[in-house]
Design an enzyme around this catalytic site. Structure first.
Site, PDB file in Angstrom:
ATOM      1  N   GLU A 130       0.836  -1.202   0.000  1.00  0.00           N
ATOM      2  CA  GLU A 130       0.000   0.000   0.000  1.00  0.00           C
ATOM      3  C   GLU A 130       0.872   1.254   0.000  1.00  0.00           C
ATOM      4  O   GLU A 130       0.602   2.210  -0.736  1.00  0.00           O
ATOM      5  CB  GLU A 130      -0.929  -0.005   1.232  1.00  0.00           C
ATOM      6  CG  GLU A 130      -1.966  -1.121   1.231  1.00  0.00           C
ATOM      7  CD  GLU A 130      -1.420  -2.487   1.636  1.00  0.00           C
ATOM      8  OE1 GLU A 130      -0.205  -2.580   1.954  1.00  0.00           O
ATOM      9  OE2 GLU A 130      -2.182  -3.459   1.612  1.00  0.00           O
ATOM     10  N   LEU A 180      17.575 -30.732  -5.594  1.00  0.00           N
ATOM     11  CA  LEU A 180      16.318 -30.128  -5.126  1.00  0.00           C
ATOM     12  C   LEU A 180      16.434 -28.628  -4.828  1.00  0.00           C
ATOM     13  O   LEU A 180      15.877 -28.139  -3.841  1.00  0.00           O
ATOM     14  CB  LEU A 180      15.787 -30.876  -3.894  1.00  0.00           C
ATOM     15  CG  LEU A 180      15.584 -32.375  -4.067  1.00  0.00           C
ATOM     16  CD1 LEU A 180      15.079 -33.010  -2.775  1.00  0.00           C
ATOM     17  CD2 LEU A 180      14.581 -32.670  -5.192  1.00  0.00           C
ATOM     18  N   GLY A 234       8.610 -40.209  -5.084  1.00  0.00           N
ATOM     19  CA  GLY A 234       8.032 -41.229  -5.943  1.00  0.00           C
ATOM     20  C   GLY A 234       6.729 -41.734  -5.340  1.00  0.00           C
ATOM     21  O   GLY A 234       6.276 -41.254  -4.286  1.00  0.00           O
ATOM     22  N   GLU A 239       8.155 -33.970  -4.052  1.00  0.00           N
ATOM     23  CA  GLU A 239       8.764 -34.425  -5.316  1.00  0.00           C
ATOM     24  C   GLU A 239       9.203 -35.876  -5.181  1.00  0.00           C
ATOM     25  O   GLU A 239      10.207 -36.301  -5.749  1.00  0.00           O
ATOM     26  CB  GLU A 239       9.957 -33.538  -5.681  1.00  0.00           C
ATOM     27  CG  GLU A 239       9.562 -32.170  -6.165  1.00  0.00           C
ATOM     28  CD  GLU A 239      10.612 -31.568  -7.085  1.00  0.00           C
ATOM     29  OE1 GLU A 239      10.914 -32.158  -8.144  1.00  0.00           O
ATOM     30  OE2 GLU A 239      11.141 -30.512  -6.722  1.00  0.00           O
TER      31      GLU A 239
END
Ligand code: NDP
Ligand code: AOF
Length: 604
Positions: free
Chosen positions: A91, A252, A338, A336
């Site tokens: 703002e 990662l 399996g 992420e």
């Protein structure tokens, strides 16, 4: 200590933004120089898009965007978004950019600012700039902040219009969606007390995430993997399982040039992890291994010496790991892993959204891993259906995304002190007691829908019939009126269930398993169905009627920690519709009583 329900500022009490009759005055929006809803919609979306630019960086704070227009024209004279917590608020940036042009202007905010103790910067900036009107996409989702800034702005004479409350109608849906999406993580956090979790995987056209050897680099294209870096950059943590670490030795990290670096979490029950792995390089990003208590203490020590944090759980499971992430203030988590870990995470109900990258290639292999392991489902009708699904082509791949659990729209919440009189004029907002009920053996347990009070209500064919409890009636009505012999069979089954609990279990299960047999208007009419049943129950049993009237002056709350629609939730975050309907009924009963006494006094 005040009850949590009273900590929140004024809130609307209408049950839903769609078709429920609203006791509030609805402004379709008229301001001097009258503008169109389409202008509000596009400028609110612009505020949401701006807010989204810093996704991930503001955590645990929400994303705020602010757009100022000259008067009520389309001309944008100032904009800003919160870059990160501790930086200049959206703002103030927008007001500074607009300068004198902000005077008399209209401000668009995707989210109500957090007007908290000692920090009134956002509200002060708008007041000092001489803004005439503020359009707010969503109220702040945190109870102690909700409505505060709106109230402060109004008390300064600024007109404030809130989407879904003052501005209603289909034309506002797109704007609402943008505002909900940009702060979805905070909304899930506020509603369910878990971080927002996204399961992401890349699979071949034949549904494999790796070859049968376990080799997986790469299923998806470079472009798709670039998108994954962006997703990582929006997240506070990335989760994989031990097997993925053994197999892929992943990094990662978000390598798209974004500023935010998520924490990496490995979930490993066995702690059978390599001594050397890229993830143990904590200079790149912080790494946590979540494991089972006592697993491979020797290796735990070695990794701890490298700076890896090890957290032990008595029984390692996705729910507890997410509770731990919640306690650490994480807003969003990217899974992420399996299929071996994705399945228990889905089963635990911690996954909210799915991103599936589908690559146009076929690898085959009956043992090749797939994205989600065993969920215990045996019929296709049990499949989990994603909602609000999107399709996007990324290079040669298709990205399909959607929600497993819709974004909770916290509108409306349970009544706050200021709105209580509008629900029930007999209540004083400041001296009100809370009466909680949940189990039927509680002092006010007869208010529960599981109480053994049969009701006689008309059946489909108009004939009156006995229902063993309100719960039987309510659950069965999910299928009433549906033109199918199976649906009719469901109604009968639920009606004759041995207990209210069984009726509830059966109704919920059949609804989940056979969504097509649920009456199409169910979401719209369910509160009316409930109200009818409650009315019948409390008018049939005089002692219940007396008990209900005796609670005048108190707020009724169904203290269900699980059901956030009918119940009040653990910390007052639930919508408490059962409590609301009972208060509405009480008000109706008391009003009738007052008017009949009045007639009686006049005639004597
Ligand atoms: N294409 C893609 O998008 C992806 C592909 N892959 C590929 O998938 C294969 C690995 O799949 P998968 O073994 O399923 O993946 P994960 O390693 O990600 O998940 C399984 C492992 O999670 C750990 N775990 C922790 N808690 C639990 C729990 N409660 N229940 C079950 N497991 C738990 C176990 O580790 P531990 O054995 O250490 O106890 C288990 O072996 C690899 O070939 C990899 O290359 C992986 C991720 C994404
Ligand atoms: N194979 C595969 C993915 N695999 C996921 O990405 C991880 C590797 O990340 P990094 O080491 O940072 O590049 C890997 O361990 C697994 O979790 N992801 C994708 O988008 N597409 C793919 O084809």
């Amino acid at each position: 200590m005040p009850h949590p329900f009273f900590r929140s500022p004024p809130l609307p009490i209408t049950p839903c933004r769609s078709n429920h009759p609203s006791p509030r005055r609805i402004i379709t929006y008229s301001v001097a120089g009258a503008s169109k809803p389409s202008r509000d919609v596009s400028l609110l979306r612009r505020a949401a898009d701006l807010a989204d630019r810093s996704a991930g960086c503001t955590s645990p704070h929400p994303n705020f965007g602010c757009v100022i227009t000259r008067g009520s024209s389309d001309e944008v004279v100032g904009e800003g978004f919160l870059y990160a917590q501790g930086t200049k608020c959206a703002e103030l940036q927008a007001v500074e950019a607009a300068g004198e042009l902000a005077r008399g202007g209209v401000v668009y905010l995707n989210l109500e600012p957090g007007d908290c103790y000692g920090d009134h910067t956002a509200v002060s900036a708008l007041v000092q700039a001489g803004i005439s009107r503020v359009v707010v996409g969503l109220r702040h989702p945190l109870q102690h902040l909700r409505g505060k800034a709106i109230q402060s702005l109004k008390s300064e004479g600024i007109q404030v219009h809130v989407l879904g409350e003052d501005l209603q109608g289909r034309q506002y849906e797109e704007a609402l969606k943008s505002c909900l999406t940009v702060n979805a993580p905070l909304l899930y956090r506020a509603a369910f007390h878990v971080p927002f979790s996204v399961l992401k995987y890349a699979m071949t056209l034949d549904g494999k995430i790796a070859a049968s050897s376990g080799h997986a680099s790469w299923v998806s294209s470079r472009l798709s993997r670039g998108r994954v870096f962006e997703l990582r950059g929006r997240s506070d943590a990335i989760v994989v399982g031990g097997n993925t670490v053994r197999r892929d030795d992943p990094q990662l990290t978000a390598r798209h040039g974004g500023g935010h670096v998520p924490v990496r979490i490995v979930m490993s029950q066995t702690f059978d992890l390599p001594e050397e792995a890229k993830l143990w390089n904590v200079l790149e990003a912080y790494t946590i291994v979540a494991t089972q208590r006592g697993a491979r203490k020797d290796l735990q020590k070695k990794l701890a010496a490298k700076g890896v944090e090890v957290i032990e759980f008595d029984i390692l499971n996705p729910g507890d790991v997410m509770a731990c992430c919640y306690d650490r203030d994480y807003l969003s988590v990217l899974w992420e892993c399996g299929g071996g870990l994705a399945a228990p995470a889905i089963r635990a109900g911690v996954i909210h959204k799915v991103y599936a990258f589908v690559a146009p290639k076929i690898i085959g292999g009956s043992n090749a891993p797939s994205p989600v392991g065993e969920l215990g489902m045996v019929q296709m009708s049990q499949a989990l259906n994603l909602v609000d699904v999107s399709f996007e082509q990324i290079g040669p791949d298709m990205l399909i995304s959607g929600y497993l659990q819709p974004i909770p729209d916290l509108f409306p919440m349970i009544p706050s002190a200021n709105e209580i009189p509008s629900i029930d004029p007999t209540l004083s907002p400041y001296e009100t007691n809370i009466i909680s009920f949940y189990k039927t053996w509680d002092p006010f347990g007869a208010f529960s829908n599981f109480s053994a009070h049969p009701i006689e209500m008309p059946y489909e064919n108009g004939e009156r019939t006995m229902w063993p409890s309100v719960e039987h009636y309510y659950q069965a009505h999910k299928f009433v009126g549906v033109d199918s012999p199976v649906a009719r069979e469901f109604v009968e089954k639920i009606k004759t269930a041995n207990s209210p609990e069984e009726a509830a279990r059966m109704g919920r299960r059949l609804q989940r398993e056979h969504p097509k047999l649920v009456r199409a208007d169910w979401e719209r009419i369910k509160t009316d169905v409930m109200y009818r049943a409650l009315k019948c129950k409390f008018l049939t049993y005089p002692h219940l009627n007396t008990m209900l009237r005796s609670t005048a002056g108190s707020v009724l709350v169904e203290a269900s920690p699980h059901d956030l629609f009918w119940g009040g939730g653990r910390e007052g975050e639930g919508l408490n519709y059962l409590g609301r309907l009972l208060m509405q009924l009480r008000s109706e009963v008391l009003q009738k009583e007052a008017s009949s006494n009045f007639t009686l006094t006049q005639s004597t």
